[in-house]
Design an enzyme around this catalytic site. Structure first.
Site, PDB file in Angstrom:
ATOM      1  N   HIS A   1       0.835  -1.197  -0.014  1.00 58.15           N
ATOM      2  CA  HIS A   1      -0.132   0.074  -0.081  1.00 58.15           C
ATOM      3  C   HIS A   1       0.704   1.086   0.080  1.00 58.15           C
ATOM      4  CE1 HIS A   1      -4.026  -1.775   0.846  1.00 58.15           C
ATOM      5  NE2 HIS A   1      -3.241  -3.000   1.395  1.00 58.15           N
TER       6      HIS A   1
ATOM      7  N   LYS B   1     -14.688   8.075  -3.270  1.00 56.23           N
ATOM      8  CA  LYS B   1     -15.923   8.854  -2.658  1.00 56.23           C
ATOM      9  C   LYS B   1     -16.651   9.970  -3.041  1.00 56.23           C
ATOM     10  CE  LYS B   1     -13.957   5.899   0.894  1.00 56.23           C
ATOM     11  NZ  LYS B   1     -12.850   5.999   1.978  1.00 56.23           N
TER      12      LYS B   1
ATOM     13  N   LYS C   1      -8.243  13.625   4.901  1.00 58.58           N
ATOM     14  CA  LYS C   1      -7.382  12.480   4.868  1.00 58.58           C
ATOM     15  C   LYS C   1      -6.161  12.386   5.796  1.00 58.58           C
ATOM     16  CE  LYS C   1      -6.348  13.922   0.495  1.00 58.58           C
ATOM     17  NZ  LYS C   1      -6.726  12.577  -0.111  1.00 58.58           N
ATOM     18  N   ARG C   2      -5.545  11.429   6.368  1.00 59.71           N
ATOM     19  CA  ARG C   2      -4.492  11.554   7.122  1.00 59.71           C
ATOM     20  C   ARG C   2      -3.638  12.810   6.935  1.00 59.71           C
ATOM     21  NH1 ARG C   2      -3.696   7.727  11.508  1.00 59.71           N
ATOM     22  NH2 ARG C   2      -1.530   9.240  11.618  1.00 59.71           N
TER      23      ARG C   2
ATOM     24  N   THR D   1      -8.590   6.712  -1.761  1.00 60.35           N
ATOM     25  CA  THR D   1      -9.754   5.966  -1.919  1.00 60.35           C
ATOM     26  C   THR D   1     -10.803   7.124  -1.534  1.00 60.35           C
ATOM     27  OG1 THR D   1      -9.423   5.260   0.319  1.00 60.35           O
ATOM     28  CG2 THR D   1      -9.508   3.550  -1.572  1.00 60.35           C
TER      29      THR D   1
ATOM     30  N   LYS E   1       0.939  14.436   1.483  1.00 60.31           N
ATOM     31  CA  LYS E   1      -0.250  14.572   0.712  1.00 60.31           C
ATOM     32  C   LYS E   1      -0.438  16.269   0.703  1.00 60.31           C
ATOM     33  CE  LYS E   1      -2.264  10.376   3.267  1.00 60.31           C
ATOM     34  NZ  LYS E   1      -2.986   9.809   2.240  1.00 60.31           N
TER      35      LYS E   1
HETATM   36  C1  26Q Z   1       4.774   1.354   9.195  1.00 62.04           C
HETATM   37  C2  26Q Z   1       5.925   1.326  10.225  1.00 62.04           C
HETATM   38  C3  26Q Z   1       5.807   1.628  11.599  1.00 62.04           C
HETATM   39  C4  26Q Z   1       4.770   2.286  11.737  1.00 62.04           C
HETATM   40  C5  26Q Z   1       3.636   2.650  11.119  1.00 62.04           C
HETATM   41  C6  26Q Z   1       3.619   2.132   9.862  1.00 62.04           C
HETATM   42  C7  26Q Z   1       2.358   2.149   9.039  1.00 62.04           C
HETATM   43  C8  26Q Z   1       1.145   2.334   9.449  1.00 62.04           C
HETATM   44  C9  26Q Z   1       0.164   2.545   8.617  1.00 62.04           C
HETATM   45  C10 26Q Z   1       2.665   2.324   7.401  1.00 62.04           C
HETATM   46  C11 26Q Z   1       1.430   2.184   6.557  1.00 62.04           C
HETATM   47  C12 26Q Z   1       0.132   2.431   7.258  1.00 62.04           C
HETATM   48  C13 26Q Z   1      -1.123   2.659   6.484  1.00 62.04           C
HETATM   49  C14 26Q Z   1      -0.925   2.867   5.106  1.00 62.04           C
HETATM   50  C15 26Q Z   1      -2.275   3.393   4.122  1.00 62.04           C
HETATM   51  O1  26Q Z   1      -3.217   3.669   4.767  1.00 62.04           O
HETATM   52  N1  26Q Z   1      -1.636   3.381   2.884  1.00 62.04           N
HETATM   53  C16 26Q Z   1      -2.835   3.705   2.029  1.00 62.04           C
HETATM   54  O2  26Q Z   1      -3.382   2.570   1.387  1.00 62.04           O
HETATM   55  C17 26Q Z   1      -4.863   3.021   1.032  1.00 62.04           C
HETATM   56  C18 26Q Z   1      -5.591   1.654   0.392  1.00 62.04           C
HETATM   57  O3  26Q Z   1      -4.725   1.123  -0.535  1.00 62.04           O
HETATM   58  C19 26Q Z   1      -4.340   3.773  -0.496  1.00 62.04           C
HETATM   59  O4  26Q Z   1      -5.522   4.286  -1.047  1.00 62.04           O
HETATM   60  C20 26Q Z   1      -3.563   5.042  -0.148  1.00 62.04           C
HETATM   61  O5  26Q Z   1      -2.901   5.645  -1.095  1.00 62.04           O
HETATM   62  C21 26Q Z   1      -2.363   4.585   1.045  1.00 62.04           C
HETATM   63  O6  26Q Z   1      -1.656   5.546   1.490  1.00 62.04           O
END
Ligand code: 26Q
Length: 752
Positions: free
Chosen positions: A312, A602, A491-492, A598, A497
Site C-alpha cells: 500500500h 468517494k 485524509k491523514r 480511496t 499529501k
Molecule cells: C509502518 C511502520 C511503522 C509504523 C507505522 C507503519 C504504517 C502504518 C500505517 C505504515 C503504513 C500505514 C498505512 C498505510 C495506508 O493507509 N496506505 C494507504 O492505503 C490505501 C489503500 O490501499 C491507499 O489508497 C493510500 O494511497 C495509501 O496511502
C-alpha cells in the site's frame, strides 16, 4: 425477507416500549438486528479467504447492517414514529476507530463487498480498546485522548479461545471478538478481532501515555502506539506477532475441523496479507505446520502457495524493516525459520537488494512476502507500475508473474446508499432500477443534456451542504455558509499529501481578498486530518491551518468570502457527512507518492470534481472522465522520480525566484501568524519548507493556484459544472469495491 422484516420491527417495538429515549431505541434496534444476523448461515465455498490486517476501519454499522437486511426504510419510519430522527439514533453508536485511514478503510470495504458477492472470506485483526486516538484541538494544536469506543451495546460477540500465545517472558491468554458481516441471500461472513484477557485499560495515564513495557496489560490498548522509541517499536512487534499467532492457529483449527488435509492447505485457504503488518504470519504458519508434523521444506511450500501480499505504500519510511535483535527478543522461536528463509531466498537470487536480512541485520518484511507468497499487488495502475519499474524492480525481474495490479475500490453501500440516500434514491428512480446495480450508473450519461436531471443533482448537493452546516454548527459551534463552494481535503495528515500546499493557497486567497480581489462566490476550505502523535511536522501543519482558521474568522473583511473549517476528530462518520456535501475534492499529493487514494473515489461518486495531481487512482479517474471533467495540475510522477534520482530539487530556489511564493511562505512567520500561534512550531515549519521540503510543495504551488482559480471560475457556469458532476457520477462504477474483489478473486483467490 418480508417475514424477517416484520419480526425485526415487532422486536424493536417490544423492546422500545412506548416513549423510548434515543439510547433505548438504539439498543432495541441493535438487539433486534443482531437476532436476525444470528440466524444467517455462513457462506461456503471451495476455498476460504482470510483477510488479515492490523486495521479494520469499520465506521458505524447500524445503517449498513439494516441496508443488508433490506430493512432500513422500515426502521427509519418506525424511528420517526417514535419522534426521533435517524441521525439522532445513529449518533448513539460509537464508531470503532480501528484504523488510521486508507488501508484500514479498504479492509472494511472489502469485507462488505466479499459478503455482498457471496464469497467466503473472513477478516482477522486486533481488538484495540482505545483504537487510534481521539483528536482534540487546544490552543490551535492537536492533542490526543484515548478513544473509548467499546460499549455494552455492541456488534461483537466475545468468544473464548483455548489456545495460548507464548512469549519469552510471559504467556498470553487470547480472547476473540466476532462480528457478523451480512452478505447476500441470507448468508454471512465474520470478522475476528483478537484481544488479550489480561489487558488493563486503567494503566493509561495522561493523554495516551502508558507503560510500553507492560505487554500483558498494554498489548491491545492502542493501534500503532507511538513508535518513536525502542519500547514502542518492540510493542508493535508484540502486537503483530500476537495477531498472527492467533490468526494462524484459528485458520489451522478451522481447516482441521472441516476435515481438510493441511498438506494441501492452499486448496482450501488463501491468506491475503494487508501490507507488511501481518507478515509474520509466514514464519508463524510454517512453525505451526511443523508442530503438526510437517517438515520444514514442505511447510514453506504450503505457505508459499497460500499467502498473497498487498503493498500500500512506496514511501521508504513506511516499509517495515525490523532489526533481527528485536525479533530475537519477541519471537526467538521464529528466528531459525527466518534465517532458513533468508538462505533459501539467497539461493534463488544473491543480489543484496532482494535479501530478507540485510547487511545491517535488519529483516525486510516485504521481501519475505514477495519471496514466500504467491502474489504481490499494488493498489492502482500507476502504483503497480512504479513498484515494477523502480521500487521492487529486482523482484519483478525475479518473479514477473507474481506481480498484479488491483485498483482499489469503495463499497457503494456505505459511500452512496447509506451516506447519500437522496442521491441513491434519485438514481434508482431515474435509471428504473429495482435493485441497485453498480454498472448501471453508466446509463446516467444519457441525461447529460437534461437540465432537469442536472438541476436535481445540484439540489441534492445543496441539501447535503445544508445538512452538514447544521451538523458542524451543533458539533463545533461554527456557522458555515451553505451557499459557499465547499473545497474539501480530508485524509491523514502527511507531508506527501501536501495539506501545506492548500494552506499556501489559503494565504494567497486571504491576501487577494484584502487587496479587493473578491471571489465571485464565498469559498469554504474544509479539512479533516489526524497526525501521528510523534510526527512533529504534521502537527505543525495542523497548527498552521488552525491559526489560519482563527485569523480569517476574526477578519470581518475576509470572512464573508473565505472560511476555513477544520473538522475535529475526523473519522468515518464525519466522512459520511462531508463527502456528499463537497464540491471540490482535493487530491494533491506529490505525484508518485499516493499509492491509490480511496477518498478520491468517494468524492467522485457523490458528485464532487477532483482537483488533483496525476497520482495514484487519480490517473484512472482522469482516464475515465477525460480532461474536461477533472482539474489536473503539477509535475508528473516521472518528473518527480527524476528529481529524486538526481537530487536536484531545491525549494529555496523556487522561493527565491518567485516573488509570490516568497510572499506566501513568509506569511507563515509574519506578524499575524506569530500573534496567533506558537513561534517555535511556525518557525520550524517555515524552515522545513524552505530548506528541505522533501515532498516538493513549492514545485507545484504555482500550477495549483492557477488550476484552482480556473476551477472556481468554472463553478460559476452552473450548467456546465452540473454536467461535469453528472459525468463524474456516471463514470464511477469502476471504483466499486465489488469490481476490485472480483479482480482479486479471479486473479489471486479463486474461491470457487
Ligand atoms: C509502518 C511502520 C511503522 C509504523 C507505522 C507503519 C504504517 C502504518 C500505517 C505504515 C503504513 C500505514 C498505512 C498505510 C495506508 O493507509 N496506505 C494507504 O492505503 C490505501 C489503500 O490501499 C491507499 O489508497 C493510500 O494511497 C495509501 O496511502
Amino acid at each position: 425477507m418480508t417475514f424477517m422484516r416484520q419480526e425485526l420491527i415487532q422486536d424493536i417495538r417490544n423492546a422500545a416500549g412506548c416513549k423510548p429515549t434515543a439510547g433505548t431505541l438504539y439498543k432495541a434496534i441493535n438487539r433486534a438486528v443482531r437476532k436476525q444476523m444470528a440466524k444467517l448461515e455462513p457462506v461456503v465455498s471451495k476455498r476460504k479467504l482470510y483477510y488479515i490486517s492490523a486495521e479494520f476501519l469499520l465506521g458505524k454499522m447500524l445503517t449498513s447492517n439494516l441496508i443488508h437486511l433490506h430493512a432500513l426504510e422500515d426502521v427509519k419510519t418506525l424511528v420517526g414514529e417514535y419522534g426521533w430522527t435517524w441521525k439522532e439514533i445513529q449518533d448513539i453508536e460509537q464508531e470503532p476507530s480501528l484504523g488510521n485511514g486508507g488501508l484500514g478503510r479498504l479492509a472494511a470495504c472489502f469485507l462488505d463487498s466479499i459478503a455482498e458477492l457471496n464469497l467466503c472470506g473472513d477478516g482477522i485483526g486486533l481488538y484495540y480498546h482505545f483504537g487510534l486516538f481521539e483528536q482534540r484541538f487546544l490552543n490551535h494544536k492537536q492533542t490526543e485522548l484515548p478513544n473509548a469506543w467499546i460499549d455494552t451495546v455492541s456488534w461483537f460477540d466475545r468468544v473464548p479461545v483455548d489456545f495460548q500465545v507464548k512469549l519469552p517472558r510471559c504467556t498470553l491468554q487470547p480472547v476473540r471478538y466476532d462480528m457478523d458481516v451480512i452478505g447476500f441471500d441470507g448468508k454471512k461472513n465474520r470478522l475476528h478481532l483478537f484481544d488479550v484477557e489480561s489487558v488493563e485499560e486503567g494503566i493509561v495515564k495522561e493523554g495516551i501515555q502508558f507503560d510500553k513495557t507492560d505487554i500483558r496489560r498494554n498489548l491491545t490498548l492502542f493501534l500503532y502506539p507511538d513508535d518513536s522509541d525502542e519500547q514502542g517499536r518492540l510493542l508493535r512487534i508484540y502486537q503483530q506477532y500476537f495477531m498472527v499467532a492467533c490468526g494462524a492457529h484459528m485458520i489451522l483449527e478451522e481447516q482441521k475441523q472441516l476435515g481438510h488435509d493441511l498438506h494441501r492447505l492452499y486448496e482450501h485457504a488463501v491468506i491475503q496479507i494487508n501490507d507488511t503488518h501481518p507478515s509474520l504470519i509466514i514464519p508463524e504458519l510454517i512453525y505451526q505446520l511443523m508442530q503438526e508434523g510437517i517438515r520444514m521444506k514442505e511447510a514453506v511450500r504450503i505457505v508459499e502457495k497460500t499467502c498473497a501480499y498487498t503493498n500500500h505504500t512506496i514511501l521508504a519510511e513506511a516499509l517495515e524493516t525490523w532489526p533481527m535483535s528485536y525479533l530475537e527478543t519477541v519471537v526467538p522461536h521464529l528466528c531459525g525459520i527466518l534465517q532458513a528463509l533468508d538462505t533459501a531466498a539467497d539461493q534463488r537470487c544473491s543480489a543484496a537488494g532482494v535479501a530478507l536480512i540485510d547487511a545491517d541485520n535488519r529483516m525486510h518484511m516485504a521481501h519475505m512476502d514477495i519471496h514466500f507468497g504467491k502474489s504481490v499487488n499494488g493498489v492502482a495502475a500507476l502504483h503497480t507500475e512504479i513498484l515494477k519499474q523502480s521500487e521492487l524492480h529486482a523482484f519483478y525481474e525475479l518473479y514477473p508473474k507474481k506481480f498484479k495490479n488491483k485498483t482499489n475500490g469503495i463499497t457503494f453501500t456505505r459511500w452512496l446508499h447509506a451516506c447519500n440516500t437522496q442521491l441513491y434514491t434519485y438514481l434508482m428512480e431515474l435509471l428504473h432500477m429495482d435493485s441497485w446495480q453498480d454498472e448501471r450508473l453508466a446509463e446516467l450519461h444519457a441525461y447529460a443534456q437534461d437540465a432537469d436531471v442536472i438541476a436535481h443533482l445540484q439540489a441534492i448537493k445543496q441539501e447535503k451542504k445544508r445538512e452538514w452546516c447544521t451538523h458542524i454548527r451543533n458539533k463545533q459551534r461554527v456557522a458555515i455558509n451553505p451557499n459557499s463552494i465547499f473545497d474539501t481535503q480530508v485524509k491523514r495528515l502527511h507531508e506527501y499529501k501536501r495539506q501545506q500546499m492548500n494552506a499556501l493557497w489559503i494565504i494567497y486567497k486571504l491576501k487577494e481578498i484584502r487587496k479587493g480581489n473578491l471571489p465571485k462566490r464565498p469559498i469554504t476550505c474544509i479539512f479533516g486530518a489526524k497526525a501521528a502523535p510523534a510526527y512533529t511536522i504534521a502537527k505543525d501543519i495542523i497548527h498552521v491551518l488552525l491559526c489560519l482558521q482563527d485569523i480569517i474568522e476574526h477578519d470581518a473583511r475576509v470572512s464573508p468570502y473565505l472560511q476555513v473549517c477544520f473538522i475535529e476528530n475526523y473519522n468515518v462518520s464525519e466522512a459520511e457527512l462531508i463527502i456528499p456535501a463537497s464540491d471540490i475534492s482535493e487530491q494533491i499529493s506529490l505525484a508518485s507518492k499516493e499509492a491509490s487514494g480511496t477518498g478520491n473515489m468517494k468524492f467522485m461518486l457523490n458528485g464532487a470534481l477532483t482537483l488533483g495531481t496525476r497520482d495514484g487512482a487519480n490517473v484512472e479517474i482522469a482516464d475515465l472522465v477525460e480532461e474536461d471533467n477533472i482539474y489536473i495540475f503539477g509535475k508528473s510522477s516521472e518528473e518527480v522520480i527524476a528529481h529524486y534520482e538526481k537530487a536536484d530539487y531545491c525549494s529555496r530556489d523556487y522561493y527565491e525566484q518567485d516573488a509570490l511564493l516568497q510572499e506566501l511562505v513568509d506569511y507563515l512567520i509574519g506578524e499575524e501568524m506569530l500573534a496567533t500561534g506558537d513561534r517555535k512550531s511556525l518557525h520550524r515549519f517555515y524552515q522545513e519548507l524552505l530548506n528541505k521540503d522533501w515532498f516538493m510543495t513549492l514545485l507545484d504551488t504555482r500550477e495549483y493556484i492557477a488550476c484552482k482559480e480556473q476551477m472556481l471560475k468554472d463553478y460559476e457556469n452552473r450548467k456546465l459544472w452540473g454536467r461535469k458532476m453528472l459525468h463524474n457520477i456516471a463514470c464511477s462504477s469502476f471504483f466499486s469495491s465489488k469490481r476490485t474483489i472480483e479482480d482479486y478473486d479471479r486473479d489471486i483467490w479463486n474461491l470457487g
